[in-house]
Design a protein around this motif. Structure first.
Motif, PDB file in Angstrom:
ATOM      1  N   VAL A  22      21.455  33.009  15.078  1.00 24.44           N
ATOM      2  CA  VAL A  22      20.008  33.184  15.221  1.00 24.44           C
ATOM      3  C   VAL A  22      19.425  33.778  13.943  1.00 24.44           C
ATOM      4  N   ALA A  23      20.076  34.819  13.419  1.00 19.48           N
ATOM      5  CA  ALA A  23      19.583  35.423  12.177  1.00 19.48           C
ATOM      6  C   ALA A  23      19.565  34.397  11.048  1.00 19.48           C
ATOM      7  N   ALA A  24      20.619  33.612  10.933  1.00 21.11           N
ATOM      8  CA  ALA A  24      20.693  32.609   9.870  1.00 21.11           C
ATOM      9  C   ALA A  24      19.628  31.530  10.044  1.00 21.11           C
ATOM     10  N   ALA A  25      19.335  31.178  11.297  1.00 18.00           N
ATOM     11  CA  ALA A  25      18.372  30.107  11.558  1.00 18.00           C
ATOM     12  C   ALA A  25      16.975  30.435  11.057  1.00 18.00           C
ATOM     13  N   TYR A  26      16.612  31.725  11.065  1.00 21.26           N
ATOM     14  CA  TYR A  26      15.252  32.131  10.683  1.00 21.26           C
ATOM     15  C   TYR A  26      15.187  32.903   9.370  1.00 21.26           C
ATOM     16  N   ARG A  27      16.325  33.021   8.694  1.00 15.50           N
ATOM     17  CA  ARG A  27      16.411  33.915   7.529  1.00 15.50           C
ATOM     18  C   ARG A  27      15.399  33.582   6.448  1.00 15.50           C
ATOM     19  N   TRP A  28      15.220  32.313   6.152  1.00 12.50           N
ATOM     20  CA  TRP A  28      14.331  31.923   5.058  1.00 12.50           C
ATOM     21  C   TRP A  28      13.059  31.254   5.547  1.00 12.50           C
ATOM     22  N   THR A  29      12.739  31.401   6.826  1.00 15.01           N
ATOM     23  CA  THR A  29      11.598  30.701   7.406  1.00 15.01           C
ATOM     24  C   THR A  29      10.271  31.369   7.083  1.00 15.01           C
ATOM     25  N   TYR A  30      10.241  32.697   7.154  1.00 13.71           N
ATOM     26  CA  TYR A  30       8.976  33.419   7.021  1.00 13.71           C
ATOM     27  C   TYR A  30       8.781  33.926   5.596  1.00 13.71           C
TER      28      TYR A  30
ATOM     29  N   THR B 195       1.037  23.700  17.339  1.00 13.67           N
ATOM     30  CA  THR B 195       2.195  23.693  18.230  1.00 13.67           C
ATOM     31  C   THR B 195       3.473  23.335  17.485  1.00 13.67           C
ATOM     32  N   PHE B 196       3.493  23.520  16.170  1.00 14.77           N
ATOM     33  CA  PHE B 196       4.732  23.437  15.406  1.00 14.77           C
ATOM     34  C   PHE B 196       5.570  24.684  15.684  1.00 14.77           C
ATOM     35  N   LEU B 197       6.862  24.504  15.776  1.00 11.93           N
ATOM     36  CA  LEU B 197       7.777  25.638  15.788  1.00 11.93           C
ATOM     37  C   LEU B 197       8.082  26.044  14.347  1.00 11.93           C
ATOM     38  N   ALA B 198       8.777  27.157  14.198  1.00  6.68           N
ATOM     39  CA  ALA B 198       9.078  27.660  12.859  1.00  6.68           C
ATOM     40  C   ALA B 198       9.889  26.667  12.038  1.00  6.68           C
ATOM     41  N   HIS B 199      10.656  25.797  12.714  1.00 12.85           N
ATOM     42  CA  HIS B 199      11.474  24.817  11.999  1.00 12.85           C
ATOM     43  C   HIS B 199      10.888  23.416  12.078  1.00 12.85           C
ATOM     44  N   ASP B 200       9.596  23.338  12.371  1.00 13.83           N
ATOM     45  CA  ASP B 200       8.813  22.101  12.293  1.00 13.83           C
ATOM     46  C   ASP B 200       9.039  21.111  13.432  1.00 13.83           C
ATOM     47  N   THR B 201       9.734  21.532  14.470  1.00 19.58           N
ATOM     48  CA  THR B 201       9.735  20.742  15.703  1.00 19.58           C
ATOM     49  C   THR B 201       8.382  20.918  16.379  1.00 19.58           C
ATOM     50  N   ILE B 202       7.916  19.886  17.067  1.00 24.25           N
ATOM     51  CA  ILE B 202       6.600  19.930  17.694  1.00 24.25           C
ATOM     52  C   ILE B 202       6.738  20.034  19.207  1.00 24.25           C
TER      53      ILE B 202
END
Length: 467
Positions: free
Chosen positions: A459-467, A71-78
């Protein structure tokens, strides 16, 4: 080849002896550690590592890890569900020795995907790799079917000498252009060499449409192995790029205004060595079962997008007339339809014919995506579902009345809309089980809340380097 049997405490027969031998072999080649890898509900690859000398122990007793990561989100919030998301509990990670490989681009390291079981030795209901293995096994037992799958991998190369929050393409030049290939020829040659050394069969590697974008496709494998390979290839792309001073983004939308990165899935169903998508009496050589399988996928596309396009940034990519497949339609080689029937080249159609699912990106957990795609197709096959008429050209040209008459609809335009469809889909939820299905909705709703108030660029910037 992948191991289809569940791990057991103490190891499956022969696992400990085999792991001991493999550990010795790897140590002799200078491998110091093993990366134990799985993908969480948010689509992020999580790892633990062990020294090579501990491989036999991992094969026998697993490695501990908390179930909270489901149940972690992509930015490590639970976030949490009724079962997952608390600080309680522990799981065991068991490496699949059949998939263990030394990492050519990361000297001193090897890699293996894992299955997760509970401390009591039971399947962890949140393990998407285990769910996919179960669905593949049940399809063989109940229907006599096997599957081949491949996941296309698209990414953008960015310069590594710019601030972390900035994307500057590492190469310019036209789409599919020789300029890009020349600019990054040393990096991509090293990538091909690394993948070959790891036993990955590459079919194609080429510059793509968006800025700095490349695409790689690999040979078809059984679905579990195909998902494993997708994770391994991305690990290798990152490692090779880093050695050349570059960064890579697999995000659905690297920038808000461009064509994004896809992760199109190719699927074919087989029985007794025969491809059901070729040599049949139905449209474009499909058998009746292949048509029903396709119809099953078509019927569940809105709910499927919560799994195949699971990030808020996915919906910056899923836009009409960008070959992202945003309409509930199918067609022969029609790149604007969500489902693209591919017959293959004359003389090889019995091997090449397959179905391409286009509204998929690399924020998706590949095990979870394939599990839901297979479930949808098998449901259609079991029901003998009828496949409607095909579409040619761009469905965006249809008026509302024309689209309705053809049964063509728009896929969800937001993650919230996709989650609502998934919540109402009893077939997909039953296939995943309540623990994993609830984790999917909780994580998606958490991602939605995390970007509230952000514009498309943010939004694009928030996930740009996540995956």
């Amino acid at each position: 080849m992948t191991t289809l049997a569940d791990p057991v405490p103490g190891g499956r027969p022969g696992d400990v002896a085999r792991a001991t031998a493999l550990g010795g072999e790897l140590a002799g080649r200078g491998v110091q550690g093993i990366v134990l890898s799985y993908v969480d509900t948010a689509g992020v690859c999580r790892v633990k590592t062990v020294p090579t000398a501990k491989l036999a122990s991992a094969a026998a007793w697993g490695i501990g890890m908390s179930p909270v990561f489901d149940t972690f989100l992509a930015h490590d919030t639970i976030v949490s569900t009724g079962v997952l998301g608390s600080p309680d509990g522990d799981l065991r990670l068991y490496p699949d020795l059949d998939a263990l490989v030394a990492l050519s681009a990361q000297p001193g390291w090897a890699w293996a995907p894992v299955d997760r079981i509970t401390q009591d030795g039971h399947r962890h209901p949140g393990c998407s790799r285990t769910v996919l293995r179960r669905i593949v096994s049940e399809a063989a037992e109940r229907h006599g079917l096997a599957f081949k799958a491949g996941i296309e991998i698209e990414w953008a190369y960015g310069r590594g000498d710019v601030p972390d929050d900035v994307f500057v393409p590492a190469t310019a030049g036209p789409a599919y252009g020789a300029v890009r290939q020349v600019d990054l020829s040393e990096c991509t040659a090293d990538l091909l060499a690394a993948l070959a050394a790891q036993g990955v069969e590459v079919d194609q590697l080429h510059p793509e449409y968006a800025a700095g974008q490349f695409e790689l496709s690999t040979g078809a494998l059984d679905p579990v192995a195909a998902a494993d390979r997708s994770v391994l290839v991305r690990q290798t792309v990152r490692a090779v790029a880093r050695r050349h001073g570059l960064r890579v983004s697999f995000a659905p939308a690297v920038t808000a205004d461009g064509v994004g990165n896809g992760g199109h899935v190719h699927l074919s169903a087989w029985r007794d060595g025969a491809n059901l998508h070729s040599g049949g009496a139905r449209r474009h050589g499909m058998t009746g079962e292949a048509e029903s399988f396709t119809a099953g996928l078509l019927a569940r596309l809105p709910a499927l997008t919560a799994v195949t396009a699971p990030s808020p940034s996915s919906y910056l990519r899923l836009r009409p007339s960008r070959w992202a497949g945003v309409f509930t339609a199918w067609g022969l080689e029609t790149r604007e339809c969500a489902l693209r029937v591919i017959t293959g080249t004359a003389g090889r159609r019995d091997q090449q014919a397959n179905l391409e699912v286009k509204p998929v990106d690399l924020a998706a957990n590949p095990y979870l995506a394939l599990a839901c795609l297979l479930t949808s197709g098998l449901d259609g096959l079991s029901r003998g579902a009828a496949l409607p008429g095909e579409v040619t050209g761009d469905p965006a040209r249809f008026t509302e009345q024309e689209a309705a008459a053809l049964g063509v609809g728009r896929l969800p335009v937001s993650l919230a809309e996709a989650v609502a469809a998934f919540r109402g889909d009893e077939v997909l939820r039953a296939a995943l089980g309540p623990v994993l299905a609830d984790a999917v909705t909780a994580v998606r709703e958490g991602e939605i809340a995390s970007v509230e108030g952000l514009d498309d660029d943010q939004v694009a910037a928030a996930y740009r380097w996540t995956y």
